[in-house]
Design a protein around this motif. Structure first.
Motif, PDB file in Angstrom:
ATOM      1  N   THR A 169      30.790  24.810   0.495  1.00 18.22           N
ATOM      2  CA  THR A 169      29.851  25.654   1.232  1.00 18.22           C
ATOM      3  C   THR A 169      29.349  25.027   2.526  1.00 18.22           C
ATOM      4  N   ALA A 170      28.910  25.907   3.417  1.00 18.02           N
ATOM      5  CA  ALA A 170      28.203  25.526   4.638  1.00 18.02           C
ATOM      6  C   ALA A 170      27.082  26.537   4.817  1.00 18.02           C
ATOM      7  N   ASN A 171      25.858  26.049   5.030  1.00 15.13           N
ATOM      8  CA  ASN A 171      24.692  26.926   5.184  1.00 15.13           C
ATOM      9  C   ASN A 171      24.545  27.911   4.025  1.00 15.13           C
ATOM     10  N   GLY A 172      24.865  27.459   2.826  1.00  8.25           N
ATOM     11  CA  GLY A 172      24.708  28.300   1.646  1.00  8.25           C
ATOM     12  C   GLY A 172      25.784  29.361   1.479  1.00  8.25           C
ATOM     13  N   TYR A 173      26.866  29.281   2.266  1.00  8.83           N
ATOM     14  CA  TYR A 173      27.914  30.307   2.201  1.00  8.83           C
ATOM     15  C   TYR A 173      29.265  29.670   1.901  1.00  8.83           C
ATOM     16  N   GLU A 174      30.046  30.377   1.095  1.00 14.89           N
ATOM     17  CA  GLU A 174      31.387  29.929   0.706  1.00 14.89           C
ATOM     18  C   GLU A 174      32.374  31.042   0.985  1.00 14.89           C
ATOM     19  N   ALA A 175      33.468  30.726   1.667  1.00 15.46           N
ATOM     20  CA  ALA A 175      34.506  31.722   1.921  1.00 15.46           C
ATOM     21  C   ALA A 175      35.836  31.016   2.113  1.00 15.46           C
ATOM     22  N   TYR A 176      36.847  31.458   1.358  1.00 15.23           N
ATOM     23  CA  TYR A 176      38.194  30.934   1.558  1.00 15.23           C
ATOM     24  C   TYR A 176      39.216  31.952   1.066  1.00 15.23           C
ATOM     25  N   TYR A 177      40.477  31.730   1.474  1.00 17.17           N
ATOM     26  CA  TYR A 177      41.547  32.686   1.237  1.00 17.17           C
ATOM     27  C   TYR A 177      42.870  31.942   1.177  1.00 17.17           C
ATOM     28  N   GLY A 178      43.822  32.475   0.397  1.00 16.42           N
ATOM     29  CA  GLY A 178      45.171  31.913   0.395  1.00 16.42           C
ATOM     30  C   GLY A 178      46.027  32.484  -0.716  1.00 16.42           C
ATOM     31  N   PRO A 179      47.299  32.088  -0.742  1.00 16.63           N
ATOM     32  CA  PRO A 179      48.195  32.545  -1.810  1.00 16.63           C
ATOM     33  C   PRO A 179      47.781  31.937  -3.145  1.00 16.63           C
ATOM     34  N   LEU A 211      35.828  28.711   5.497  1.00 20.04           N
ATOM     35  CA  LEU A 211      34.638  28.374   6.270  1.00 20.04           C
ATOM     36  C   LEU A 211      34.490  26.855   6.347  1.00 20.04           C
ATOM     37  N   VAL A 212      34.724  26.170   5.240  1.00 12.36           N
ATOM     38  CA  VAL A 212      34.689  24.708   5.198  1.00 12.36           C
ATOM     39  C   VAL A 212      36.111  24.240   5.513  1.00 12.36           C
ATOM     40  N   ARG A 213      36.318  23.789   6.723  1.00 19.82           N
ATOM     41  CA  ARG A 213      37.656  23.510   7.248  1.00 19.82           C
ATOM     42  C   ARG A 213      38.440  22.469   6.456  1.00 19.82           C
ATOM     43  N   ASN A 214      37.773  21.492   5.847  1.00 21.19           N
ATOM     44  CA  ASN A 214      38.548  20.471   5.138  1.00 21.19           C
ATOM     45  C   ASN A 214      39.149  20.981   3.824  1.00 21.19           C
ATOM     46  N   LEU A 215      38.853  22.229   3.440  1.00 20.66           N
ATOM     47  CA  LEU A 215      39.523  22.829   2.277  1.00 20.66           C
ATOM     48  C   LEU A 215      40.914  23.351   2.634  1.00 20.66           C
ATOM     49  N   ILE A 216      41.146  23.602   3.940  1.00 20.01           N
ATOM     50  CA  ILE A 216      42.422  24.181   4.366  1.00 20.01           C
ATOM     51  C   ILE A 216      43.564  23.240   3.979  1.00 20.01           C
ATOM     52  N   GLY A 217      44.549  23.823   3.307  1.00 17.99           N
ATOM     53  CA  GLY A 217      45.705  23.062   2.839  1.00 17.99           C
ATOM     54  C   GLY A 217      45.556  22.508   1.435  1.00 17.99           C
ATOM     55  N   GLN A 218      44.337  22.503   0.912  1.00 16.55           N
ATOM     56  CA  GLN A 218      44.128  21.983  -0.440  1.00 16.55           C
ATOM     57  C   GLN A 218      44.601  22.994  -1.491  1.00 16.55           C
ATOM     58  N   ARG A 219      45.101  22.469  -2.581  1.00 14.58           N
ATOM     59  CA  ARG A 219      45.466  23.296  -3.738  1.00 14.58           C
ATOM     60  C   ARG A 219      44.369  23.109  -4.774  1.00 14.58           C
ATOM     61  N   MET A 220      43.734  24.207  -5.156  1.00 15.59           N
ATOM     62  CA  MET A 220      42.638  24.151  -6.125  1.00 15.59           C
ATOM     63  C   MET A 220      43.061  24.882  -7.396  1.00 15.59           C
ATOM     64  N   GLU A 221      42.973  24.187  -8.514  1.00 13.49           N
ATOM     65  CA  GLU A 221      43.346  24.758  -9.805  1.00 13.49           C
ATOM     66  C   GLU A 221      42.096  25.128 -10.582  1.00 13.49           C
ATOM     67  N   ARG A 222      42.159  26.283 -11.234  1.00 15.54           N
ATOM     68  CA  ARG A 222      41.034  26.808 -11.995  1.00 15.54           C
ATOM     69  C   ARG A 222      41.518  27.339 -13.336  1.00 15.54           C
ATOM     70  N   LYS A 223      40.612  27.355 -14.305  1.00 12.12           N
ATOM     71  CA  LYS A 223      40.845  28.000 -15.595  1.00 12.12           C
ATOM     72  C   LYS A 223      40.130  29.346 -15.560  1.00 12.12           C
ATOM     73  N   PHE A 224      40.613  30.293 -16.361  1.00 12.11           N
ATOM     74  CA  PHE A 224      39.922  31.572 -16.440  1.00 12.11           C
ATOM     75  C   PHE A 224      39.976  32.144 -17.845  1.00 12.11           C
ATOM     76  N   GLU A 225      38.994  33.001 -18.120  1.00  6.69           N
ATOM     77  CA  GLU A 225      38.935  33.763 -19.369  1.00  6.69           C
ATOM     78  C   GLU A 225      38.594  35.191 -18.975  1.00  6.69           C
ATOM     79  N   VAL A 226      39.194  36.162 -19.662  1.00  6.97           N
ATOM     80  CA  VAL A 226      38.863  37.561 -19.418  1.00  6.97           C
ATOM     81  C   VAL A 226      38.567  38.214 -20.752  1.00  6.97           C
ATOM     82  N   ASP A 227      37.383  38.792 -20.857  1.00  7.01           N
ATOM     83  CA  ASP A 227      37.056  39.673 -21.982  1.00  7.01           C
ATOM     84  C   ASP A 227      36.429  40.896 -21.321  1.00  7.01           C
ATOM     85  N   ASP A 228      35.165  41.136 -21.483  1.00  9.84           N
ATOM     86  CA  ASP A 228      34.542  42.236 -20.741  1.00  9.84           C
ATOM     87  C   ASP A 228      34.133  41.778 -19.343  1.00  9.84           C
TER      88      ASP A 228
END
Length: 145
Positions: free
Chosen positions: A80-90, A108-125
């Motif tokens: 985040t920067a100034n309380g805001y988070e925004a990013y996009y990619g494949p 928005l946070v330029r040093n994230l560009i090019g990084q690969r971020m892995e996440r876990k997810f769960e879906v129910d309701d």
């Protein structure tokens, strides 16, 4: 018989390996509105942070994230920067492992560009997203729009 073996091999490969979300029928494809953000403090206590935002997993194989802390003076985080988070990619989604990975193309946070971020997810309701590394200590929930 040879064609059957080839078909079975192709089916095994497509169902066992991560796939780009392109033309995805993944259960997480769609637009989701944030309902809560929890972080774990140094003492192990979960704290609710009053964020708002959304995440979009497109059928075209991209992910976009926008989130905002109502406190514009909030301390910056790696995302985040100034309380805001925004990013996009494949994005690549692995339904079997319930994980996805985004390679950040713009942020928005330029040093994230090019990084690969892995996440876990769960879906129910709802959709719940967590870091692949639990030491990061956060959890976000969303409702489908």
């Amino acid at each position: 018989m040879k064609n059957l073996k080839i078909a079975l091999m192709a089916l095994t490969l497509t169902t066992s390996s991560p796939a780009f979300a392109r033309d995805s029928t993944s259960e997480i494809t769609g637009t989701w509105r944030m309902t809560s953000l929890q972080v774990t403090d140094a003492g192990g206590k979960k704290i609710e942070i009053p964020y708002s935002g959304q995440v979009i997993f497109s059928q075209g194989g991209t992910l976009s994230v926008q989130a905002m802390n109502p406190d514009a003076a909030a301390d910056p985080t790696p995302y985040t920067a100034n309380g805001y988070e925004a990013y996009y990619g494949p994005v690549e989604i692995d339904e079997a492992e319930k994980t996805f990975a985004i390679t950040v193309e713009s942020s928005l946070v330029r040093n994230l560009i090019g990084q690969r971020m892995e996440r876990k997810f769960e879906v129910d309701d709802q959709l719940t997203i967590m870091p692949a590394d639990p030491k990061e200590g956060w959890r976000v929930t969303y409702e489908r729009l």
